[in-house]
Design an enzyme around this catalytic site. Sequence first.
Site, PDB file in Angstrom:
ATOM      1  N   SER A  83       0.812  -1.213   0.000  1.00  0.00           N
ATOM      2  CA  SER A  83       0.000   0.000   0.000  1.00  0.00           C
ATOM      3  C   SER A  83       0.843   1.259   0.000  1.00  0.00           C
ATOM      4  O   SER A  83       0.321   2.347  -0.241  1.00  0.00           O
ATOM      5  CB  SER A  83      -0.915   0.018   1.233  1.00  0.00           C
ATOM      6  OG  SER A  83      -0.139   0.011   2.426  1.00  0.00           O
TER       7      SER A  83
ATOM      8  N   HIS B 191      -3.043  -3.899  -5.321  1.00  0.00           N
ATOM      9  CA  HIS B 191      -3.398  -3.399  -3.995  1.00  0.00           C
ATOM     10  C   HIS B 191      -4.894  -3.504  -3.758  1.00  0.00           C
ATOM     11  O   HIS B 191      -5.692  -2.808  -4.398  1.00  0.00           O
ATOM     12  CB  HIS B 191      -2.942  -1.941  -3.849  1.00  0.00           C
ATOM     13  CG  HIS B 191      -3.265  -1.351  -2.525  1.00  0.00           C
ATOM     14  ND1 HIS B 191      -3.637  -0.033  -2.365  1.00  0.00           N
ATOM     15  CD2 HIS B 191      -3.294  -1.901  -1.276  1.00  0.00           C
ATOM     16  CE1 HIS B 191      -3.873   0.204  -1.093  1.00  0.00           C
ATOM     17  NE2 HIS B 191      -3.664  -0.916  -0.412  1.00  0.00           N
TER      18      HIS B 191
ATOM     19  N   GLU C  48      -6.280  -1.674  -6.972  1.00  0.00           N
ATOM     20  CA  GLU C  48      -5.372  -0.872  -7.783  1.00  0.00           C
ATOM     21  C   GLU C  48      -4.332  -1.797  -8.418  1.00  0.00           C
ATOM     22  O   GLU C  48      -3.703  -2.606  -7.724  1.00  0.00           O
ATOM     23  CB  GLU C  48      -4.654   0.165  -6.916  1.00  0.00           C
ATOM     24  CG  GLU C  48      -5.571   1.192  -6.292  1.00  0.00           C
ATOM     25  CD  GLU C  48      -4.840   2.105  -5.333  1.00  0.00           C
ATOM     26  OE1 GLU C  48      -5.052   3.322  -5.396  1.00  0.00           O
ATOM     27  OE2 GLU C  48      -4.058   1.586  -4.501  1.00  0.00           O
TER      28      GLU C  48
ATOM     29  N   ASN D 267      -4.849   6.233  -1.636  1.00  0.00           N
ATOM     30  CA  ASN D 267      -4.224   6.892  -0.490  1.00  0.00           C
ATOM     31  C   ASN D 267      -3.771   8.308  -0.829  1.00  0.00           C
ATOM     32  O   ASN D 267      -3.737   9.185   0.042  1.00  0.00           O
ATOM     33  CB  ASN D 267      -3.047   6.068   0.020  1.00  0.00           C
ATOM     34  CG  ASN D 267      -3.502   4.871   0.825  1.00  0.00           C
ATOM     35  OD1 ASN D 267      -4.594   4.867   1.381  1.00  0.00           O
ATOM     36  ND2 ASN D 267      -2.681   3.844   0.884  1.00  0.00           N
TER      37      ASN D 267
END
Length: 496
Positions: free
Chosen positions: A119, A140, A152, A190
């Site tokens: 991540s 991810h 992802e 993120n």
Amino acid sequence: MASEIIGVVGAGIMGRGIAQLFTQAGHTVRLHDSRDGAAGAAREFVLSMLDKLATKGAMSADDVRAAAGRLTAVAALEDLAGCTIVVEAIVEDLEAKRALFAALEGIVAEDCLLASNTSSLTVSAIAAGCRHPARVAGLHFFNPVPLMKLAEVIPGLLTAPAVTDRLLSLVTGTGHRAVRAADQPGFLVNHAGRALYTEGLRLLEEGVAPVADIDRALRDTLGFRMGPFELMDLTGLDVSGKVMQSIYEQFQQEPRYRPSTLIPPRLAAGLYGRKTGRGFYPYPEGVKQEPAEPPPPPAMPGTAWVQDGEGVDALRALLAAGGATLADDPAGADVLFTLPWGEDVTAVAVRTGLDARRLVGIDPLGGLAGRLVLMASPATDPALADKVHGWLAAAGRAVTRIQDSPGFIGQRVLAMIVNTGCEIAQRGIAVPPDIDAAVRLGLGYPSGPLEWGDRVGPAKVLAILERLLSVTGDPRYRPSPWLRRRALLGLSLRGE
């Protein structure tokens, strides 16, 4: 697509979820963990989850039995030799991941793909330890993997295009949305999530409003399920604080991602959130204790004048319903109202010559349909702000009162979310449809940043940021070129 033989290394929460997802999708899964008994326990957990789905009617008993036959716990890494894809979900440590992939390269075939569920680590850095970096990519997922319908796919700089395409197809075949993200800090989700946290903290730093009022305003005006401080308490400030600092440093101290000075003292005090019983809120017996809103002042007689602008008719109707007498000009009114975009009450008073002692602002964001945010300048008579609060409460509206802030609360946070999405598009980290889908699915926002910006209006978002930049002088508010150009040309932020 054809069934794969997928190895999953790491039988923790993420590894179990990944194994369940691929098993349900019809793939053969071999689950391995270096801890004795961990893979077997994870297999039993996955099967228990499938049994629960069968109980709810989401799977048949036959499908559960078939899935159980496809899922195997293996004791040795060498048992992954026949896999066509191996996904690692081990500790988030670069050297550990490099060592694992180096070992796997001596076991699996040369056409076996190696995918990392990292991540935060650079995929290219993980692949750099491999003899064949072209077959390495990021994959991810989000926790809980079976329920969070997003993954992802992150190609490293040396990843072969066919590897990326195959992983995108693999994820799509599970029913999840696959988004492609560049190998940049925070990837897509993120990265996009920085704006809510950092701007919420900035509002608190400036004394615009206390924690609970910021959270309430964002829940009720923008539709978030949780405000930024509730979310930080849920994820743990030890986790979210580390991510904020990491992304800031990885982006070479980009001001848009600057962490707050409020974080280090809280970390030092151990105020991490729910897990420690206290964060931005206290959690006696594990239950969030949110301070009650004070009762509104009584509605008192008086006169009000509303400056022309978006929402003027709706505000006049509310004031009349709350007992105010409407005036036709400012000279004959007790209270003057403005509905600004990106300005604070001080700026409106200076620009228009309206009496700052009688002037208050109401946020027009959302069309005045729910909670109202009432803003006063340092010169505003507090008794008049009380009177306004009483009128609006008498009209049936919840009211959050804040100090002067260019863009109130909602406009500021929305503009920063949209601007971050625009910068992700500008940098080519992801394409607009994937940006919006990832933010909705991965972060649970009520809308994707680019579609949200289109709905509010790119020109308005640009104006909010430019006024924030002018008032604060802080480069964190500089508009992305993606936003500026499209706003000036009247184009959609989604590139349509």
